[in-house]
Design an enzyme around this catalytic site. Structure first.
Site, PDB file in Angstrom:
ATOM      1  CB  SER A  66      40.211  44.310  47.451  1.00 50.99           C
ATOM      2  OG  SER A  66      40.803  44.726  48.645  1.00 50.99           O
ATOM      3  CG  ASP A 118      35.067  43.372  53.601  1.00 47.84           C
ATOM      4  OD1 ASP A 118      36.040  43.429  54.378  1.00 47.84           O
ATOM      5  OD2 ASP A 118      35.141  43.683  52.397  1.00 47.84           O
ATOM      6  CG  HIS A 156      38.014  41.607  51.535  1.00 46.81           C
ATOM      7  ND1 HIS A 156      37.438  42.858  51.401  1.00 46.81           N
ATOM      8  CD2 HIS A 156      39.148  41.651  50.787  1.00 46.81           C
ATOM      9  CE1 HIS A 156      38.191  43.608  50.619  1.00 46.81           C
ATOM     10  NE2 HIS A 156      39.227  42.900  50.227  1.00 46.81           N
TER      11      HIS A 156
END
Length: 719
Positions: free
Chosen positions: A576, A662, A694
């Site tokens: 991320s 995602d 994600h």
């Protein structure tokens, strides 16, 4: 992005699969071939989920999810035990998952979810009865205190942003999209959750009423909100619920959710956060709300996230978690108390300059217990109606949940650390700061942990380039030899404002990294909670400034001052925002690293600005849309320093991982980074998941992730 609503997110993880009809997946009695952690050992561990004490505090029911790699599935099982951890009994006896258990009828019965329906049983598992018949639609529930009604969460069709296809084209797969918020997290927004109320009768659950009928808004909040965002008043006459009553573009740019109070007798609803005649100031959808009128009004209209209401035991007060600013998902989460008699609101955790992660009322209606992160550990705290805060527990651990035991003198909690997954504890609050006792009452994975040698954990305070100190966790390999030199990994955290605490992960697990022979350097760089608001807020608008310097300070300190760190075999990994950090450092590391791994990272920030579904995040972090001519200085710096503009400097092998579901950081970001590396002749691999978001939730995908991760590191760092 920020891991908001952590408990709900974990629940989504635990229930991500289902057992097959042929095999009952249950506790794995794995026998390991060595004392080093493996992916298979991680996936063999049971994962404790929701826990609830009986009204008298004598019994505890809890759920554990088990995984089968071979079947690529999971199974959630209910257990009941005495409050001291003894006399444990398994209640789930077939292949169907059972979860979300709650005590009803004053502890005489247990309610639970099974295949999307509400059931009940005796505390010994007998006399099972299906209470609801909703076509497997119930996602969460809560019985009223008097037991006569139940509120449950159910999704309804929604076509506010995606048109309903013509009825004569039932096989058409296209979607006609009319506004933003058409995708969220990992799904297309074609349903929204609503709370429903039904009578509880001797025959089960009666006809349900949608308390938001006709409203095109969700409650609880997607994607992670659950029944914790709804509560009954103690007289069973009202329901408080959380909702962001916006659609489309306005939903996508705003974090303004409110607490609403629904009165059963009249069907009327009122907003507890804002006055009846409140008019929201006009908002520029392409600019940060930091300096817009919405966040600079003449009164506190609670324009940020307001979530998770809980009534006091006597019903006089209602509390909830509250963020100050609209558009800022990582704002400090405070605890707000509303006196329902006087209408006065008070913030009672102002003396704690970090987030309230979870909380519960004490039985005396005056005190509240809460969880919060300070100096990279999540401990238990106490506050009162006057805002006097005291730390109750201390230690290198993270508490994950808490609730009162029936006796009112003890708390029931879950706790984990870098070296151990969740277990259940009884905490006895002390009147002396940091002296509360904690007694472990479950040992869910002892049979596996006893076979493993864990690496030792060290804490360092490292000097930063601007003269401050950052806390860095150092995780050493098992059977550590101080005379050897080890390949070493710099861990880059996501969020960007999620703490590098004592977290236990089934993917980004520090102990499995250590077990593969790596020293792990895990810094709490600028932009993480637990070190005061000023430290936490330093990353917004400055993604490539001091936080990147903090990363390099941590790894440089290790290379220069820890003799067991091999400075010629350094790797850099993260997901991320951590993946973004890897992409950025790949163009600025000045030959420090020999290998990179980036998972679900942002690569091109101009593209990311319009790619992500939660536009408020881009607006707050970048400050302006990239096409604007009068960019703020922070916006200009952000776009000028996007990682994709420095790929000409890339010179180091890189593994890129991304999930195609995602919708927070779209897969084109990872593909672009991989393609840029290969077109320059840089060794690179791309692990692409068409069915993951994600995170990586499926067992075999998780094993593949771990094997690919370590294969890549070993190739470049163990030469």
């Amino acid at each position: 992005m920020n891991k908001t609503f952590l408990l709900s997110a974990l629940t989504a993880l635990l229930l991500s699969g289902h057992a097959s009809a042929q095999t009952m997946i249950q506790k794995n009695q794995i026998k390991l071939n060595s004392d080093l952690m493996t992916p298979e050992a991680l996936w063999a561990m049971g994962r404790i989920g929701q826990v609830q004490a009986s009204p008298d505090g004598k019994s505890i029911i809890y759920q554990v999810s088990y995984y089968s790699v071979a079947e690529n599935a999971s199974h959630t099982i209910l257990y009941v035990m005495d409050a001291n951890g003894k006399n444990k009994k398994q209640l789930t006896v077939d292949t169907k998952s059972e979860s979300d258990a709650a005590w009803i009828e004053n502890g005489k019965k247990i309610a639970f979810l099974r295949e999307g329906e509400l059931w009940s049983m005796n505390p010994d598992g007998s006399d099972r009865k299906q209470l609801s018949h909703t076509s497997n639609a119930i996602e969460g529930y809560k019985f009223s205190p008097n037991g006569k009604k139940v509120v449950f969460i159910k999704s309804i069709p929604y076509h506010g942003t995606i048109k309903e296809n013509p009825s004569d084209l039932p096989k058409a797969t296209g979607r006609v999209i009319t506004d933003m918020n058409y995708r969220h997290w990992d799904h297309y927004v074609e349903t929204i959750a609503h709370p429903f109320i039904a009578d509880v009768t001797a025959d089960g659950i009666g006809t349900a009423t949608d308390i938001m009928e006709g409203e095109p808004f969700e409650a609880p909040l997607a994607p992670f909100g659950g029944i914790e965002q709804i509560d009954w008043s103690k007289d069973s006459k009202c329901i408080a619920y959380t909702s962001r009553k916006k659609e489309g573009l306005q939903y996508a740019i705003s974090t303004d959710s409110d607490i609403y109070l629904y009165e059963l007798s009249t069907g009327k609803t009122r907003n507890l956060c804002k006055p009846e005649n409140y008019q929201e100031p006009k908002v520029d959808a392409t600019h940060t709300m930091k300096d817009q009128a919405i966040n600079h009004q003449d009164a506190d209209y609670q324009v940020g996230y307001d979530t998770n209401p809980k009534f006091s035991p006597d019903g006089r007060y209602i509390a909830w978690q509250s963020m100050k600013n609209n558009g800022y998902e990582s704002d400090r989460n405070r605890l707000c108390i509303l006196d329902l008699q006087t209408g006065k609101k008070t913030y009672v955790t102002e003396r704690f300059d970090s987030n309230v992660d979870d909380y519960v009322w004490a039985n005396n209606n005056k005190n509240l217990y809460f969880l919060g992160c300070w100096h990279a550990c999540v401990n238990m705290y106490q506050t009162n109606l006057n805002g006097e805060v005291m730390q109750l527990t201390d230690g290198w651990n993270d508490y994950g949940s808490l609730q009162m035991l029936g006796n009112g003198k003890e708390l029931l909690a879950t706790r984990h650390s870098i070296s151990s997954p969740d277990d259940i504890y009884i905490v006895k609050p002390s009147k002396t700061e940091k002296k509360s006792s904690a007694t472990q009452i479950t040992f869910e994975n002892k049979h596996i942990l006893d076979q493993l040698e864990m690496g030792k954990i060290q804490q360092r305070w490292v000097s930063t380039t601007d003269g401050k100190k950052e806390l860095v966790w150092v995780i050493l390999p098992p059977h550590f030899d101080a005379n050897k030199k080890y390949p070493t990994l710099l861990f880059c955290e996501g969020g960007p404002q999620s703490p590098v605490s004592q977290f236990w992960s089934y993917r980004w697990n520090f102990q499995i990294m250590a077990a593969h022979g790596y020293v792990v350097i895990a810094p709490n760089r600028r932009g993480l909670p637990g070190f005061g608001s000023e430290w936490n807020e330093k990353v917004s608008g400055d993604w490539t400034g001091q936080c990147m310097n903090d990363y390099l300070s941590a790894i440089d300190d290790a290379a220069q001052n820890l003799p067991f760190v091999d400075k010629d075999r350094l790797g850099c990994v993260g997901a991320s925002f951590g993946g973004f950090s890897v992409f950025y450092l790949a163009g600025h590391h000045q030959k420090r690293f020999k290998a990179f791994i980036a998972h679900d990272g942002a690569f091109n920030l101009e593209s990311m600005y319009t790619d992500t579904e939660e536009a408020w995040f881009s607006n707050w972090e970048y400050e302006d849309a990239f096409w604007k001519k009068d960019l703020t200085p922070n916006a200009k710096r952000t776009y000028d320093n996007s990682p994709h503009k420095f790929v000409a400097n890339w010179d180091t092998p890189i593994l890129v991982i991304h999930g195609e579901k995602d919708y927070r950081i779209n897969a084109n970001q990872g593909m672009g980074a991989f393609n840029a590396a290969r077109m320059q002749g840089i060794p690179a691999e791309l692990l692409l998941y068409p069915d993951e978001n994600h995170w990586v939730l499926k067992p075999q995908n998780g094993i593949l992730w771990q094997r690919t991760f370590f294969s890549w590191l070993d190739k470049w760092l163990k030469k």
